[in-house]
Design a protein around this motif. Structure first.
Motif, PDB file in Angstrom:
ATOM      1  N   GLN A  82      -4.749  16.327   3.557  1.00  0.00           N
ATOM      2  CA  GLN A  82      -4.389  15.626   2.045  1.00  0.00           C
ATOM      3  C   GLN A  82      -3.992  14.279   2.127  1.00  0.00           C
ATOM      4  O   GLN A  82      -2.988  13.833   1.066  1.00  0.00           O
ATOM      5  CB  GLN A  82      -3.489  16.727   0.980  1.00  0.00           C
ATOM      6  CG  GLN A  82      -3.846  18.234   1.205  1.00  0.00           C
ATOM      7  CD  GLN A  82      -2.867  19.216   0.423  1.00  0.00           C
ATOM      8  OE1 GLN A  82      -2.011  18.247  -0.297  1.00  0.00           O
ATOM      9  NE2 GLN A  82      -2.914  20.220   0.352  1.00  0.00           N
ATOM     10  N   MET A  83      -4.692  13.413   2.810  1.00  0.00           N
ATOM     11  CA  MET A  83      -4.188  11.974   2.767  1.00  0.00           C
ATOM     12  C   MET A  83      -4.910  11.195   1.326  1.00  0.00           C
ATOM     13  O   MET A  83      -5.885  11.261   1.492  1.00  0.00           O
ATOM     14  CB  MET A  83      -4.727  11.436   3.852  1.00  0.00           C
ATOM     15  CG  MET A  83      -4.198  11.953   5.180  1.00  0.00           C
ATOM     16  SD  MET A  83      -4.521  11.083   6.661  1.00  0.00           S
ATOM     17  CE  MET A  83      -4.142   9.337   6.278  1.00  0.00           C
ATOM     18  N   ILE A  84      -4.054  10.719   0.500  1.00  0.00           N
ATOM     19  CA  ILE A  84      -4.521  10.360  -0.585  1.00  0.00           C
ATOM     20  C   ILE A  84      -3.667   8.784  -0.590  1.00  0.00           C
ATOM     21  O   ILE A  84      -2.536   8.799  -1.030  1.00  0.00           O
ATOM     22  CB  ILE A  84      -4.141  11.257  -1.910  1.00  0.00           C
ATOM     23  CG1 ILE A  84      -4.641  12.607  -1.605  1.00  0.00           C
ATOM     24  CG2 ILE A  84      -4.534  10.881  -3.233  1.00  0.00           C
ATOM     25  CD1 ILE A  84      -4.153  13.639  -2.584  1.00  0.00           C
ATOM     26  N   PRO A  85      -4.600   8.064  -0.914  1.00  0.00           N
ATOM     27  CA  PRO A  85      -3.830   6.568  -0.944  1.00  0.00           C
ATOM     28  C   PRO A  85      -3.591   6.467  -2.507  1.00  0.00           C
ATOM     29  O   PRO A  85      -4.218   6.906  -3.417  1.00  0.00           O
ATOM     30  CB  PRO A  85      -5.026   5.447  -0.920  1.00  0.00           C
ATOM     31  CG  PRO A  85      -6.024   6.332  -0.068  1.00  0.00           C
ATOM     32  CD  PRO A  85      -5.995   7.602  -0.321  1.00  0.00           C
ATOM     33  N   THR A  86      -2.430   6.018  -2.739  1.00  0.00           N
ATOM     34  CA  THR A  86      -1.930   5.949  -4.023  1.00  0.00           C
ATOM     35  C   THR A  86      -1.599   4.646  -4.633  1.00  0.00           C
ATOM     36  O   THR A  86      -0.937   4.452  -5.853  1.00  0.00           O
ATOM     37  CB  THR A  86      -0.501   6.905  -4.176  1.00  0.00           C
ATOM     38  OG1 THR A  86       0.504   6.276  -3.175  1.00  0.00           O
ATOM     39  CG2 THR A  86      -0.873   8.208  -3.888  1.00  0.00           C
ATOM     40  N   SER A 105       0.958  -1.155   0.153  1.00  0.00           N
ATOM     41  CA  SER A 105      -0.008   0.055   0.012  1.00  0.00           C
ATOM     42  C   SER A 105       0.923   1.421  -0.196  1.00  0.00           C
ATOM     43  O   SER A 105       2.047   1.164   0.459  1.00  0.00           O
ATOM     44  CB  SER A 105      -0.994   0.058   1.249  1.00  0.00           C
ATOM     45  OG  SER A 105      -0.134   0.130   2.559  1.00  0.00           O
ATOM     46  N   SER A 106       0.389   2.380  -0.536  1.00  0.00           N
ATOM     47  CA  SER A 106       0.901   3.659  -0.536  1.00  0.00           C
ATOM     48  C   SER A 106       0.087   4.824  -0.245  1.00  0.00           C
ATOM     49  O   SER A 106      -1.145   4.772  -0.415  1.00  0.00           O
ATOM     50  CB  SER A 106       1.978   3.791  -1.836  1.00  0.00           C
ATOM     51  OG  SER A 106       0.988   3.527  -2.972  1.00  0.00           O
ATOM     52  N   LEU A 107       0.698   5.720   0.205  1.00  0.00           N
ATOM     53  CA  LEU A 107      -0.207   7.004   0.541  1.00  0.00           C
ATOM     54  C   LEU A 107       0.618   8.147   0.458  1.00  0.00           C
ATOM     55  O   LEU A 107       1.971   8.186   0.668  1.00  0.00           O
ATOM     56  CB  LEU A 107      -0.600   6.685   2.292  1.00  0.00           C
ATOM     57  CG  LEU A 107      -1.370   7.678   2.725  1.00  0.00           C
ATOM     58  CD1 LEU A 107      -2.931   7.676   2.402  1.00  0.00           C
ATOM     59  CD2 LEU A 107      -1.201   7.458   4.388  1.00  0.00           C
ATOM     60  N   THR A 108       0.111   9.368   0.081  1.00  0.00           N
ATOM     61  CA  THR A 108       0.780  10.659   0.407  1.00  0.00           C
ATOM     62  C   THR A 108       0.084  11.593   1.314  1.00  0.00           C
ATOM     63  O   THR A 108      -1.232  11.405   1.343  1.00  0.00           O
ATOM     64  CB  THR A 108       1.005  11.278  -1.053  1.00  0.00           C
ATOM     65  OG1 THR A 108      -0.456  11.620  -1.571  1.00  0.00           O
ATOM     66  CG2 THR A 108       1.947  10.465  -1.956  1.00  0.00           C
TER      67      THR A 108
END
Length: 320
Positions: free
Chosen positions: A86-90, A65-68
């Motif tokens: 600005q939590m955005i799963p990438t 999983s990844s997140l910015t």
């Protein structure tokens, strides 16, 4: 996936449940090559964060999983507010129709980085209660669910403060020398709290980023394992947490819950942190955790929970 479920999964994705509740070190006289660590983020600092996680459960393929997200420090008199935005799963394949992750609580800090309180949890819990009511979940079960959400958010917020500030600020370390202390951690998969023994080491001075030649940062390493003298308390807390989750999911009274026994509990973790020592402005953080829990069921069956996780976060502070 319901919003109730996504609250917990978003916390896990962000890797925010790995550590909690450790006392900060106390500062002392600095001499020779001793390095003093202190929190001194400049007001208004914004840090962009890219987080990647790999989690492997026993006999299962690894999950990636990844997140910015963004960290921002605001000033308010003698208080500072550290916001996660600005939590955005990438991760590739993440559904787009589930809406944004729930907002993370705000950390309210003193001028030296001490944690004074968290803000924003009650609003999220209220939204969860409304969702539970819309879904027709019984009142008692609603209370169990929202209680778990509240605890998870509080734990996540304090964990965020710990790994960025609380575990380091106030320490004075010499390269190659370790400091040992007692602390606490959250047990992966279960969320209960267990006492630990920690070893903190300043390994060396390093460049803050690749390509730099000046060694402005330090590489800090924190190794943690469960306190062998307090394993009984750790097992009691795990069972208490597990029963709370079962009640929230199944809406059954205490007397109807099975009598479970924890046969084994182990949590070993290594946290590597690269930051400016005079400010604790972060640049990189890598956490590796291995946990193993065995639970005996009344029918004689044993449940074996083995988990390996690795989280890498890269921080890019805005120019200042």
């Amino acid at each position: 996936m319901s919003r109730l479920t996504r609250v917990i999964s978003s916390l896990a994705l962000a890797g925010l449940l790995a550590h909690c509740a450790t006392p900060s070190g106390s500062g002392g006289a600095v001499s020779g090559d001793t390095v003093a660590l202190r929190f001194a983020w400049p007001l208004g600092l914004t840090v962009q964060v890219a987080s990647t996680s790999t989690v492997t459960q026993k006999d299962q393929p690894p999950e990636f999983s990844s997140l910015t997200y963004q960290l921002r420090l605001e000033g308010l008199g003698e208080e500072r507010k550290l916001l996660t935005e600005q939590m955005i799963p990438t991760t590739i394949g993440t559904p787009l129709d589930e809406g944004p992750p729930p907002p993370m609580p705000t950390l309210v800090l003193g001028p030296k980085g001490e944690l004074r309180r968290t803000e924003g949890i009650d609003k999220v819990v209220e939204e969860m209660a409304q969702q539970a009511e819309i879904q027709g979940i019984p009142k008692e079960q609603q209370a169990q669910i929202t209680g778990l959400v509240h605890d998870a958010l509080e734990q996540a917020a304090r964990s965020r403060w710990e790994v960025l500030v609380g575990k380091w600020s106030g320490l004075a370390l010499k390269p190659g020398e370790a400091t040992e202390r007692k602390s606490q951690t959250a047990v992966p998969l279960f969320g209960s709290v267990a006492a630990t023994r920690e070893r903190v080491l300043l390994k060396e001075r390093v460049p803050c980023t690749e390509g730099e030649t000046e060694k402005r940062c330090v590489r800090l390493v924190l190794e943690s394992s469960l306190d062998p003298d307090k394993l009984d308390h750790a097992t009691d807390e795990l069972l208490r947490k597990l029963k709370s989750v079962m009640k929230a999911n199944m809406a059954v009274p205490d007397e109807a819950l099975p009598e479970l026994t924890v046969m084994k509990i182990r949590v070993d973790s290594t946290l590597e942190f690269i930051a400016e020592p005079e400010t604790l402005v972060p640049y990189s953080q890598r956490t590796v955790t291995n946990s193993h829990v065995i639970i005996q069921e009344p029918e004689g069956e044993r449940k074996n929970f083995e988990l390996q996780s690795e989280r890498l976060e890269r921080f890019t502070p805005a120019a200042r």
